[in-house]
Design a protein around this motif. Sequence first.
Motif, mmCIF file in Angstrom:
data_model
loop_
_atom_site.group_PDB
_atom_site.id
_atom_site.type_symbol
_atom_site.label_atom_id
_atom_site.label_comp_id
_atom_site.label_asym_id
_atom_site.label_seq_id
_atom_site.Cartn_x
_atom_site.Cartn_y
_atom_site.Cartn_z
ATOM 1 N N GLY A 1 -8.516 1.982 -58.589
ATOM 2 C CA GLY A 1 -7.873 3.246 -58.926
ATOM 3 C C GLY A 1 -6.910 3.156 -60.094
ATOM 4 N N SER A 2 -6.616 1.954 -60.574
ATOM 5 C CA SER A 2 -5.780 1.806 -61.764
ATOM 6 C C SER A 2 -6.557 2.275 -62.994
ATOM 7 C CB SER A 2 -5.356 0.344 -61.944
ATOM 8 O OG SER A 2 -4.600 -0.103 -60.847
ATOM 9 N N VAL A 3 -5.823 2.545 -64.078
ATOM 10 C CA VAL A 3 -6.450 3.053 -65.298
ATOM 11 C C VAL A 3 -6.047 2.171 -66.468
ATOM 12 C CG1 VAL A 3 -6.549 4.991 -66.923
ATOM 13 C CG2 VAL A 3 -6.532 5.428 -64.454
ATOM 14 N N LEU A 4 -7.033 1.825 -67.315
ATOM 15 C CA LEU A 4 -6.749 1.059 -68.525
ATOM 16 C C LEU A 4 -7.318 1.820 -69.708
ATOM 17 C CD1 LEU A 4 -6.738 -2.747 -68.844
ATOM 18 C CD2 LEU A 4 -7.557 -1.358 -70.745
ATOM 19 N N SER A 5 -6.501 1.980 -70.770
ATOM 20 C CA SER A 5 -6.939 2.751 -71.935
ATOM 21 C C SER A 5 -6.754 1.949 -73.209
ATOM 22 C CB SER A 5 -6.152 4.063 -72.022
ATOM 23 O OG SER A 5 -4.770 3.801 -72.186
ATOM 24 N N ALA A 6 -7.618 2.242 -74.180
ATOM 25 C CA ALA A 6 -7.534 1.638 -75.507
ATOM 26 C C ALA A 6 -7.520 2.764 -76.525
ATOM 27 C CB ALA A 6 -8.722 0.709 -75.744
ATOM 28 N N SER A 7 -6.531 2.771 -77.416
ATOM 29 C CA SER A 7 -6.417 3.843 -78.409
ATOM 30 C C SER A 7 -6.018 3.261 -79.761
ATOM 31 C CB SER A 7 -5.383 4.888 -77.956
ATOM 32 O OG SER A 7 -4.110 4.281 -77.763
ATOM 33 N N ILE A 8 -6.321 4.007 -80.809
ATOM 34 C CA ILE A 8 -5.962 3.603 -82.165
ATOM 35 C C ILE A 8 -4.675 4.324 -82.562
ATOM 36 C CG2 ILE A 8 -6.726 3.443 -84.560
ATOM 37 C CD1 ILE A 8 -8.449 1.882 -82.548
ATOM 38 N N VAL A 9 -3.680 3.558 -83.036
ATOM 39 C CA VAL A 9 -2.404 4.137 -83.463
ATOM 40 C C VAL A 9 -2.094 3.687 -84.888
ATOM 41 C CG1 VAL A 9 -1.480 4.312 -81.121
ATOM 42 C CG2 VAL A 9 -1.099 2.215 -82.434
ATOM 43 N N ARG A 10 -1.166 4.388 -85.529
ATOM 44 C CA ARG A 10 -0.853 4.136 -86.935
ATOM 45 C C ARG A 10 0.341 3.219 -87.140
ATOM 46 N NH1 ARG A 10 -4.649 5.066 -90.813
ATOM 47 N NH2 ARG A 10 -5.924 6.862 -90.213
ATOM 48 N N GLU A 11 1.051 2.884 -86.073
ATOM 49 C CA GLU A 11 2.200 1.996 -86.222
ATOM 50 C C GLU A 11 2.274 1.048 -85.033
ATOM 51 O OE1 GLU A 11 4.924 5.404 -86.590
ATOM 52 O OE2 GLU A 11 5.834 4.685 -84.728
ATOM 53 N N PRO A 12 2.827 -0.133 -85.257
ATOM 54 C CA PRO A 12 2.865 -1.168 -84.201
ATOM 55 C C PRO A 12 3.933 -0.874 -83.155
ATOM 56 C CG PRO A 12 3.952 -1.973 -86.159
ATOM 57 C CD PRO A 12 3.386 -0.617 -86.523
ATOM 58 N N LEU A 13 3.561 -0.090 -82.167
ATOM 59 C CA LEU A 13 4.512 0.260 -81.116
ATOM 60 C C LEU A 13 4.990 -0.988 -80.382
ATOM 61 C CD1 LEU A 13 2.568 3.339 -79.694
ATOM 62 C CD2 LEU A 13 4.428 3.345 -81.372
ATOM 63 N N GLU A 14 6.159 -0.895 -79.854
ATOM 64 C CA GLU A 14 6.754 -2.039 -79.170
ATOM 65 C C GLU A 14 6.003 -2.377 -77.880
ATOM 66 O OE1 GLU A 14 10.862 -1.503 -78.469
ATOM 67 O OE2 GLU A 14 11.117 -3.368 -77.332
ATOM 68 N N ASP A 15 5.810 -3.678 -77.669
ATOM 69 C CA ASP A 15 5.131 -4.120 -76.451
ATOM 70 C C ASP A 15 6.025 -3.922 -75.229
ATOM 71 O OD1 ASP A 15 3.196 -7.012 -77.617
ATOM 72 O OD2 ASP A 15 2.992 -4.853 -77.959
ATOM 73 N N SER A 16 5.387 -3.700 -74.090
ATOM 74 C CA SER A 16 6.082 -3.661 -72.811
ATOM 75 C C SER A 16 5.199 -4.379 -71.795
ATOM 76 C CB SER A 16 6.322 -2.208 -72.376
ATOM 77 O OG SER A 16 5.094 -1.565 -72.086
ATOM 78 N N ARG A 17 5.635 -4.376 -70.546
ATOM 79 C CA ARG A 17 4.850 -5.065 -69.509
ATOM 80 C C ARG A 17 3.443 -4.479 -69.385
ATOM 81 N NH1 ARG A 17 5.799 -8.316 -65.031
ATOM 82 N NH2 ARG A 17 4.431 -7.968 -63.239
ATOM 83 N N TYR A 18 3.335 -3.168 -69.521
ATOM 84 C CA TYR A 18 2.053 -2.512 -69.269
ATOM 85 C C TYR A 18 1.438 -1.888 -70.511
ATOM 86 C CZ TYR A 18 3.163 -3.180 -64.363
ATOM 87 O OH TYR A 18 3.481 -3.750 -63.144
ATOM 88 N N ALA A 19 1.925 -2.236 -71.700
ATOM 89 C CA ALA A 19 1.335 -1.731 -72.939
ATOM 90 C C ALA A 19 1.567 -2.738 -74.052
ATOM 91 C CB ALA A 19 1.935 -0.377 -73.304
#
Length: 463
Positions: free
Chosen positions: A353-371
């Motif tokens: 039931g968990s969800v995993l997504s992959a997306s294209i972004v224009r800037e290097p967002l900060e990493d976190s535990r779940y992203a």
Amino acid sequence: METKVKELIKEENLLHQGATVLVGVSGGPDSIALLHFLSAIKEEWNIRLIALSADHGLRGNESKQDVEYVRNVCRMWNIEMVETFLDVPAYKRQEGTGTQLSARNLRYQFFAEQMERFGAEFLALGHHADDQAESVLMGLTRGSNISALQGIPIKRPFAGGDIVRPFMAVSRDEIEAYCMEHGIEPRRDPSNEEDSYTRNYFRLHVLPLLKEKNPNFLHTVRRLSDSARNDERYLNEQAEKLVDAHVAFADRNKRAEFEIESFAKFPIALQRRAFHLILNYLYNSTPPDLSYAHEDRFFSLISSSRANASIDLPLGLKMIKAYHSITFSFAAELDGSYYIVLQGPGTIELPDGSVLSASIVREPLEDSRYAITYELADINWPLAIRSRKPGDKMRVKGMKGTKKIKDIFIDEKIPIGLREGWPIVEDGKGNILWLAGLRRADSGSGGRDGKFLRLQYDKNSNI
């Protein structure tokens, strides 16, 4: 006509001495002529003849009159009869099926009950050469499988005996002439003259044109059907030998596996049939949304140069390629294991039931535990989101060399029961990018096109 029918009976072993023979009789030309023919040879073959007739509840008084007509004929010809009422409209509402299929299901259920009741060896039905041609043409319009050429079987197992069709050697016109010759006045169903049903359309519009162009068309179709049936029988026997020798089944036939190298040595014709045999073993009944596209994907998976890939089949069945082998397994039977391919950006739901997504972004967002974020130029597609395998290792950010996934789970104190299904993201070369929510791999050099891949894991809070 009688000679043709007798020859077919002997060629195909459609009767034997002393048999109990049930006959499906609607009162139309085909079935009533068949009843008359079998009655005429009853003493010669020493058979017990029983007519079966059903009111399907579709045409009011006309349906009742059809059964009454059959009853009177049986009385006149001294033939046993069993009649029944089949509530097709009620069955349609309950099952959500169409009129024709509902009527057929109930009719064959009635036939099966009577076969068992009388211990009958044969159920004779009035299908003929025109019916065969119509079925072949309809099959060709629905699909490209060679089985479409087989049409209606002359003889097949049914309810402890066999369904037999002695009139497959003769045409509709010959049956009509037989009725006239013997003074038989059959009942006529007006709906047979309507072309709203597919079979009626072929009978009324397509078949006459083909018979006009080729007067021997019915004979041609019969020869083609016989050849296709014999070829299919032989090829299926060979495919069964292939499966027995090279496919391993486990988990009470809910899982199958074979080595690609040994399987691929066989001709494509046998591989195709073996694929369908495997599915027949795994499914209790073949799902209606299984299509030729799945067959094409199967062959693409076998020939693919990729080490790991998977394909989804109906009802949760998966085909998984892992290096040199192909595994078929239901998601519910995988004991927490799974393998899901992402060809590009997208979102998937995992078995828990968990969800995993992959997306294209224009800037290097900060990493976190779940992203986490990767340079897009460093990503080798497709991505695979899978459960762990024995010996899994990854190159962890901030560490030299690799570390076993097993050791990471231990370091993070992940309960053993959660480890098997924990999501791992790997690239198209088999490199582990992320042990979701726990560790990410080292980044490449990157920075070439200003685009980034953002991976996000939304963990099911109920686990």
